[in-house]
Design a protein around this motif. Structure first.
Motif, PDB file in Angstrom:
ATOM      1  N   ILE A   6     -15.659  -6.929  -7.303  1.00  0.00           N
ATOM      2  CA  ILE A   6     -16.343  -5.387  -7.400  1.00  0.00           C
ATOM      3  C   ILE A   6     -15.502  -4.883  -5.034  1.00  0.00           C
ATOM      4  O   ILE A   6     -15.270  -5.640  -4.590  1.00  0.00           O
ATOM      5  CB  ILE A   6     -17.445  -4.965  -6.879  1.00  0.00           C
ATOM      6  CG1 ILE A   6     -18.509  -5.565  -8.401  1.00  0.00           C
ATOM      7  CG2 ILE A   6     -17.987  -3.658  -6.628  1.00  0.00           C
ATOM      8  CD1 ILE A   6     -19.527  -5.268  -8.741  1.00  0.00           C
ATOM      9  N   THR A   7     -14.745  -3.809  -5.835  1.00  0.00           N
ATOM     10  CA  THR A   7     -13.973  -3.421  -5.029  1.00  0.00           C
ATOM     11  C   THR A   7     -14.813  -2.432  -4.430  1.00  0.00           C
ATOM     12  O   THR A   7     -15.667  -1.192  -5.301  1.00  0.00           O
ATOM     13  CB  THR A   7     -13.205  -2.574  -5.441  1.00  0.00           C
ATOM     14  OG1 THR A   7     -12.205  -3.459  -5.704  1.00  0.00           O
ATOM     15  CG2 THR A   7     -12.459  -1.444  -4.039  1.00  0.00           C
ATOM     16  N   PRO A   8     -15.852  -2.250  -3.171  1.00  0.00           N
ATOM     17  CA  PRO A   8     -16.694  -1.288  -2.694  1.00  0.00           C
ATOM     18  C   PRO A   8     -16.620   0.273  -2.368  1.00  0.00           C
ATOM     19  O   PRO A   8     -14.984   0.236  -1.846  1.00  0.00           O
ATOM     20  CB  PRO A   8     -17.290  -2.363  -1.596  1.00  0.00           C
ATOM     21  CG  PRO A   8     -15.742  -2.955  -1.167  1.00  0.00           C
ATOM     22  CD  PRO A   8     -15.153  -2.978  -1.890  1.00  0.00           C
ATOM     23  N   LEU A   9     -17.389   1.105  -1.995  1.00  0.00           N
ATOM     24  CA  LEU A   9     -17.196   2.929  -1.480  1.00  0.00           C
ATOM     25  C   LEU A   9     -16.500   1.992  -0.129  1.00  0.00           C
ATOM     26  O   LEU A   9     -16.672   1.263   0.749  1.00  0.00           O
ATOM     27  CB  LEU A   9     -17.981   3.289  -1.953  1.00  0.00           C
ATOM     28  CG  LEU A   9     -18.427   5.098  -1.596  1.00  0.00           C
ATOM     29  CD1 LEU A   9     -17.409   5.392  -2.305  1.00  0.00           C
ATOM     30  CD2 LEU A   9     -19.473   5.238  -1.391  1.00  0.00           C
ATOM     31  N   TYR A  10     -15.464   3.059   0.138  1.00  0.00           N
ATOM     32  CA  TYR A  10     -14.474   3.137   1.316  1.00  0.00           C
ATOM     33  C   TYR A  10     -13.575   1.988   1.538  1.00  0.00           C
ATOM     34  O   TYR A  10     -13.537   2.015   2.647  1.00  0.00           O
ATOM     35  CB  TYR A  10     -15.432   3.024   1.803  1.00  0.00           C
ATOM     36  CG  TYR A  10     -16.370   4.776   1.988  1.00  0.00           C
ATOM     37  CD1 TYR A  10     -15.821   5.822   1.958  1.00  0.00           C
ATOM     38  CD2 TYR A  10     -17.664   4.409   2.452  1.00  0.00           C
ATOM     39  CE1 TYR A  10     -16.525   7.472   1.600  1.00  0.00           C
ATOM     40  CE2 TYR A  10     -19.059   5.759   2.217  1.00  0.00           C
ATOM     41  CZ  TYR A  10     -17.852   6.865   1.412  1.00  0.00           C
ATOM     42  OH  TYR A  10     -18.820   7.611   1.440  1.00  0.00           O
ATOM     43  N   ALA A  11     -13.500   1.364   0.464  1.00  0.00           N
ATOM     44  CA  ALA A  11     -12.844  -0.078   1.014  1.00  0.00           C
ATOM     45  C   ALA A  11     -11.008   1.023   1.344  1.00  0.00           C
ATOM     46  O   ALA A  11     -10.912   1.844   0.108  1.00  0.00           O
ATOM     47  CB  ALA A  11     -12.971  -1.318  -0.464  1.00  0.00           C
ATOM     48  N   THR A  12     -10.414  -0.129   1.629  1.00  0.00           N
ATOM     49  CA  THR A  12      -8.855   0.127   1.570  1.00  0.00           C
ATOM     50  C   THR A  12      -8.208  -1.145   0.356  1.00  0.00           C
ATOM     51  O   THR A  12      -8.685  -2.226   0.958  1.00  0.00           O
ATOM     52  CB  THR A  12      -8.145   0.436   2.691  1.00  0.00           C
ATOM     53  OG1 THR A  12      -8.283   1.619   3.528  1.00  0.00           O
ATOM     54  CG2 THR A  12      -6.860   0.132   2.917  1.00  0.00           C
ATOM     55  N   VAL A  13      -6.874  -0.938   0.226  1.00  0.00           N
ATOM     56  CA  VAL A  13      -7.191  -1.486  -1.090  1.00  0.00           C
ATOM     57  C   VAL A  13      -5.107  -2.292  -0.896  1.00  0.00           C
ATOM     58  O   VAL A  13      -4.940  -0.949  -1.060  1.00  0.00           O
ATOM     59  CB  VAL A  13      -6.968  -1.695  -2.433  1.00  0.00           C
ATOM     60  CG1 VAL A  13      -6.337  -2.483  -3.626  1.00  0.00           C
ATOM     61  CG2 VAL A  13      -8.789  -1.068  -3.055  1.00  0.00           C
ATOM     62  N   ARG A  14      -5.155  -3.586  -0.780  1.00  0.00           N
ATOM     63  CA  ARG A  14      -4.331  -4.123  -0.741  1.00  0.00           C
ATOM     64  C   ARG A  14      -3.027  -5.143  -1.573  1.00  0.00           C
ATOM     65  O   ARG A  14      -4.280  -5.768  -2.384  1.00  0.00           O
ATOM     66  CB  ARG A  14      -3.689  -4.876   0.486  1.00  0.00           C
ATOM     67  CG  ARG A  14      -4.103  -4.526   1.969  1.00  0.00           C
ATOM     68  CD  ARG A  14      -3.678  -4.650   3.394  1.00  0.00           C
ATOM     69  NE  ARG A  14      -3.897  -6.626   3.008  1.00  0.00           N
ATOM     70  CZ  ARG A  14      -4.901  -7.027   3.786  1.00  0.00           C
ATOM     71  NH1 ARG A  14      -6.424  -6.540   3.297  1.00  0.00           N
ATOM     72  NH2 ARG A  14      -5.094  -8.515   3.250  1.00  0.00           N
ATOM     73  N   CYS A  15      -2.360  -4.033  -2.251  1.00  0.00           N
ATOM     74  CA  CYS A  15      -2.150  -4.873  -3.503  1.00  0.00           C
ATOM     75  C   CYS A  15      -0.403  -5.298  -2.610  1.00  0.00           C
ATOM     76  O   CYS A  15       0.270  -5.200  -1.865  1.00  0.00           O
ATOM     77  CB  CYS A  15      -1.305  -3.507  -4.728  1.00  0.00           C
ATOM     78  SG  CYS A  15      -2.334  -2.284  -5.595  1.00  0.00           S
ATOM     79  N   GLN A  16      -0.282  -6.903  -3.064  1.00  0.00           N
ATOM     80  CA  GLN A  16       0.639  -7.945  -2.316  1.00  0.00           C
ATOM     81  C   GLN A  16       1.301  -8.150  -4.192  1.00  0.00           C
ATOM     82  O   GLN A  16       0.619  -9.101  -5.143  1.00  0.00           O
ATOM     83  CB  GLN A  16       0.330  -8.821  -2.106  1.00  0.00           C
ATOM     84  CG  GLN A  16      -0.725  -8.061  -0.782  1.00  0.00           C
ATOM     85  CD  GLN A  16      -1.321  -9.195   0.136  1.00  0.00           C
ATOM     86  OE1 GLN A  16      -2.417  -9.848  -0.624  1.00  0.00           O
ATOM     87  NE2 GLN A  16      -1.905  -8.762   1.180  1.00  0.00           N
ATOM     88  N   GLY A  17       2.667  -8.671  -4.219  1.00  0.00           N
ATOM     89  CA  GLY A  17       3.180  -9.672  -4.940  1.00  0.00           C
ATOM     90  C   GLY A  17       3.982 -10.854  -4.879  1.00  0.00           C
ATOM     91  O   GLY A  17       4.474 -10.786  -3.497  1.00  0.00           O
ATOM     92  N   GLU A  18       4.355 -11.700  -5.159  1.00  0.00           N
ATOM     93  CA  GLU A  18       5.092 -13.213  -4.861  1.00  0.00           C
ATOM     94  C   GLU A  18       5.567 -12.870  -6.086  1.00  0.00           C
ATOM     95  O   GLU A  18       5.375 -14.251  -7.059  1.00  0.00           O
ATOM     96  CB  GLU A  18       4.416 -13.684  -3.967  1.00  0.00           C
ATOM     97  CG  GLU A  18       5.661 -15.212  -3.412  1.00  0.00           C
ATOM     98  CD  GLU A  18       3.961 -15.902  -2.890  1.00  0.00           C
ATOM     99  OE1 GLU A  18       5.084 -17.047  -2.524  1.00  0.00           O
ATOM    100  OE2 GLU A  18       3.244 -16.057  -2.352  1.00  0.00           O
TER     101      GLU A  18
END
Length: 142
Positions: free
Chosen positions: A93-105
């Motif tokens: 679960i992505t919590p409230l106030y989280a900053t999300v980093r999306c990554q790809g390789e």
């Protein structure tokens, strides 16, 4: 808004990292706007009292919100018409106030029919190093 950073596909190599895409922090307003845009009004995402009565600490982000952020990661690297398929698995679960980093390789370069493709590992990780989504995308690189 981030500037589009479309890739020069003549130089794609296994091990290449896509430019990281960061979104957040995810606020109550973010959740309300996404609920309206997606027509996903599940109370766990927008009603703190309801979420707490269900045993959660508070509301939390829609899984599809993080998947939308991954779509932004991919389409900033390659035009949408190059995306052949993609899939993800929701793992936390992505919590409230989280900053999300999306990554790809880039994991693999291969051919399917007459088309040259790249297999891309994609992930979402919060600022607390919690991996919330993982999957892969197949993108045309010819």
């Amino acid at each position: 808004m981030d500037e589009l950073m479309l890739h020069d596909f003549s130089t794609v190599s296994v091990g290449d990292a896509l430019p990281e895409h960061v979104q957040g922090p995810i606020t109550r307003a973010t959740l309300a706007l996404f609920a309206g845009a997606s027509n996903d009004h599940v109370l766990l995402h927008i009603d703190s009292d309801y979420a707490k009565s269900a045993g959660m600490d508070d509301v939390f982000a829609h899984g599809m919100l993080s998947m939308a952020y991954l779509a932004q990661l991919l389409t900033r690297w390659a035009p949408q018409e190059r995306l052949r398929r993609w899939s993800v698995r929701f793992i936390a679960i992505t919590p409230l106030y989280a900053t999300v980093r999306c990554q790809g390789e880039v994991l693999e370069l291969f051919e399917e029919g007459d088309e040259k493709l790249a297999r891309i590992r994609i992930t979402c990780v919060t600022d607390l190093d919690l991996k919330t989504l993982e999957g892969e995308a197949i993108i045309s690189v010819q």
